[in-house]
Write an enzyme that holds these catalytic residues in place. Structure first.
Site, PDB file in Angstrom:
ATOM      1  N   ASP A 146       0.842  -1.200   0.000  1.00 48.89           N
ATOM      2  CA  ASP A 146       0.000   0.000   0.000  1.00 48.89           C
ATOM      3  C   ASP A 146       0.879   1.252   0.000  1.00 48.89           C
ATOM      4  O   ASP A 146       1.707   1.449   0.885  1.00 48.89           O
ATOM      5  CB  ASP A 146      -0.879  -0.020   1.264  1.00 48.89           C
ATOM      6  CG  ASP A 146      -1.799   1.193   1.331  1.00 48.89           C
ATOM      7  OD1 ASP A 146      -2.935   1.080   0.850  1.00 48.89           O
ATOM      8  OD2 ASP A 146      -1.377   2.241   1.862  1.00 48.89           O
ATOM      9  N   TYR A 189       2.949   9.703   0.036  1.00 47.84           N
ATOM     10  CA  TYR A 189       3.965   9.042   0.859  1.00 47.84           C
ATOM     11  C   TYR A 189       5.387   9.159   0.320  1.00 47.84           C
ATOM     12  O   TYR A 189       6.344   8.899   1.046  1.00 47.84           O
ATOM     13  CB  TYR A 189       3.650   7.547   1.034  1.00 47.84           C
ATOM     14  CG  TYR A 189       2.308   7.217   1.608  1.00 47.84           C
ATOM     15  CD1 TYR A 189       1.546   8.163   2.295  1.00 47.84           C
ATOM     16  CD2 TYR A 189       1.776   5.933   1.465  1.00 47.84           C
ATOM     17  CE1 TYR A 189       0.295   7.837   2.810  1.00 47.84           C
ATOM     18  CE2 TYR A 189       0.531   5.601   1.980  1.00 47.84           C
ATOM     19  CZ  TYR A 189      -0.203   6.555   2.647  1.00 47.84           C
ATOM     20  OH  TYR A 189      -1.439   6.222   3.148  1.00 47.84           O
ATOM     21  N   LYS A 208      -2.948   5.921  -4.048  1.00 50.69           N
ATOM     22  CA  LYS A 208      -4.058   6.820  -3.704  1.00 50.69           C
ATOM     23  C   LYS A 208      -3.896   8.198  -4.338  1.00 50.69           C
ATOM     24  O   LYS A 208      -2.778   8.685  -4.526  1.00 50.69           O
ATOM     25  CB  LYS A 208      -4.145   6.984  -2.174  1.00 50.69           C
ATOM     26  CG  LYS A 208      -4.205   5.672  -1.418  1.00 50.69           C
ATOM     27  CD  LYS A 208      -4.328   5.887   0.084  1.00 50.69           C
ATOM     28  CE  LYS A 208      -4.041   4.607   0.838  1.00 50.69           C
ATOM     29  NZ  LYS A 208      -2.609   4.334   0.956  1.00 50.69           N
ATOM     30  N   HIS A 265      -7.977   9.471  -1.645  1.00 47.09           N
ATOM     31  CA  HIS A 265      -7.327   9.436  -0.324  1.00 47.09           C
ATOM     32  C   HIS A 265      -8.185  10.071   0.777  1.00 47.09           C
ATOM     33  O   HIS A 265      -8.241   9.569   1.895  1.00 47.09           O
ATOM     34  CB  HIS A 265      -5.966  10.146  -0.420  1.00 47.09           C
ATOM     35  CG  HIS A 265      -4.960   9.644   0.566  1.00 47.09           C
ATOM     36  ND1 HIS A 265      -3.605   9.670   0.335  1.00 47.09           N
ATOM     37  CD2 HIS A 265      -5.098   9.099   1.801  1.00 47.09           C
ATOM     38  CE1 HIS A 265      -2.973   9.174   1.385  1.00 47.09           C
ATOM     39  NE2 HIS A 265      -3.853   8.821   2.283  1.00 47.09           N
TER      40      HIS A 265
END
Length: 327
Positions: free
Chosen positions: A57, A62, A92, A125
């Site tokens: 994930d 990120y 996302k 998200h």
């Protein structure tokens, strides 16, 4: 190193009842890592693949899409897996790209970073947008905008239609926001990824998602301790400590096993090889009815209220509005 076979759940809202592994490795860290120094992340991904993880994930926010892509390439060249098709990769859409005309470019950029031809799952998200294109967290509250649920979801459906992702879904959506999305969606979301653990069990949301055929993926399964959005409430819970001791298991294993028994999927983050291995050792034992009852009785409190997205001039003026009372 012994490899564990991780069970899958069918994604009913996806073609051919596509399966999602019930346990995945999360790659979110805070502060957000500098792209040049991701050796720890890559080692964790390779260790996870060796012990049986097949679900990974990530997200545009990120800054780990690139290192995940590199690790996947390395895994194939080392012969640990035969092809990318053996993996389930989730990414996302960050709110700055949550505008109908920016969704397609955003997924294409994620695929470029990952060096992949398709995602297995692409999620909205958060149920909001941002005025400017900035992958920062916390966000600039002056830039918060309401989400165009219909327009953005149509663009997500287009991503699926074009084969850029096998499944589409959402993250951090309350019951009310799921209903708003379903009112105009041609394809229902396959997944809703939300905070869930024994301290925040999401009973109401789980019941709704079950009736709609939407799979829940739990993030912060151990409470997200050590992060700005987490708390130590899970790891310091006396009930969970008691069960772990009686079982001869770690507290983390008890949490992950409990989530598995609730029929949800989980993403858990660790950079420690031993913990990565421990976290997958949850499928050959079970919690007793008495232990499940003890966990049911734990007082409930949402860990991450998401004050970062609350602003007087924004779409949500209080946590109650963002979560529609589910706090």
């Amino acid at each position: 190193m012994e490899r564990t076979s991780i069970p899958e759940l069918s994604l009913l809202a996806s073609p051919n009842s596509y399966g999602i592994p019930v346990l995945g490795l999360g790659t979110a860290t805070y502060p957000i890592p500098v792209c040049s120094d991701l050796s720890r992340e890559k080692e964790a991904i390779l260790s996870a693949i060796k012990v049986g993880y097949r679900h990974f994930d990530t997200a545009a926010l990120y800054q780990t899409e690139q290192v995940l892509g590199e690790a996947i390439g390395e895994t194939i060249s080392l012969g640990l897996i035969k092809s990318r098709d053996e993996l389930f990769v989730t990414s996302k859409l960050w709110p700055c790209d949550a505008h109908p005309h920016l969704v397609l470019p955003a997924i294409q950029n994620s695929l470029k970073n990952l060096r992949l031809e398709y995602l297995d799952l692409y999620l909205i998200h958060w149920p909001l947008s941002l005025k400017t294109r900035s992958y920062d967290f916390p966000v600039n509250k002056e830039h918060l905008l309401p989400l165009d649920f219909k327009g953005v979801w149509e663009a997500m459906e287009e991503c699926q239609k074009q084969g850029l992702t096998k499944s589409i879904g959402v993250s951090n959506f309350s019951c009310k926001k799921i209903e708003t999305l379903l009112a105009t969606a041609k394809t229902p979301p396959a997944v809703n990824q939300v905070e869930m653990n024994p301290i925040w069990q999401q009973q109401k949301l789980r019941e709704l998602c079950k009736t709609k055929g939407i799979v829940i993926t739990a993030y912060s399964p151990l409470g997200g301790h050590g992060t700005p959005w987490g708390s130590n409430a899970v790891m310091e819970c006396e009930v969970l400590k008691q069960i772990a001791e009686a079982k001869g298991k770690t507290l983390a294993q008890v949490c992950l096993r409990w989530l598995y028994e609730q029929g949800v999927t989980v993403v858990v983050k660790s950079f420690n090889k031993e913990r990565i291995k421990e976290n997958v050792e949850i499928f050959d034992w079970e919690l007793s009815p008495e232990e499940l009852e003890m966990i049911d009785q734990i007082p409930q409190k949402r860990g991450f209220a998401a004050f970062e997205f609350i602003a007087e001039q924004g779409p949500y003026k209080s946590p109650e509005e963002l979560w529609d009372g589910e706090i």
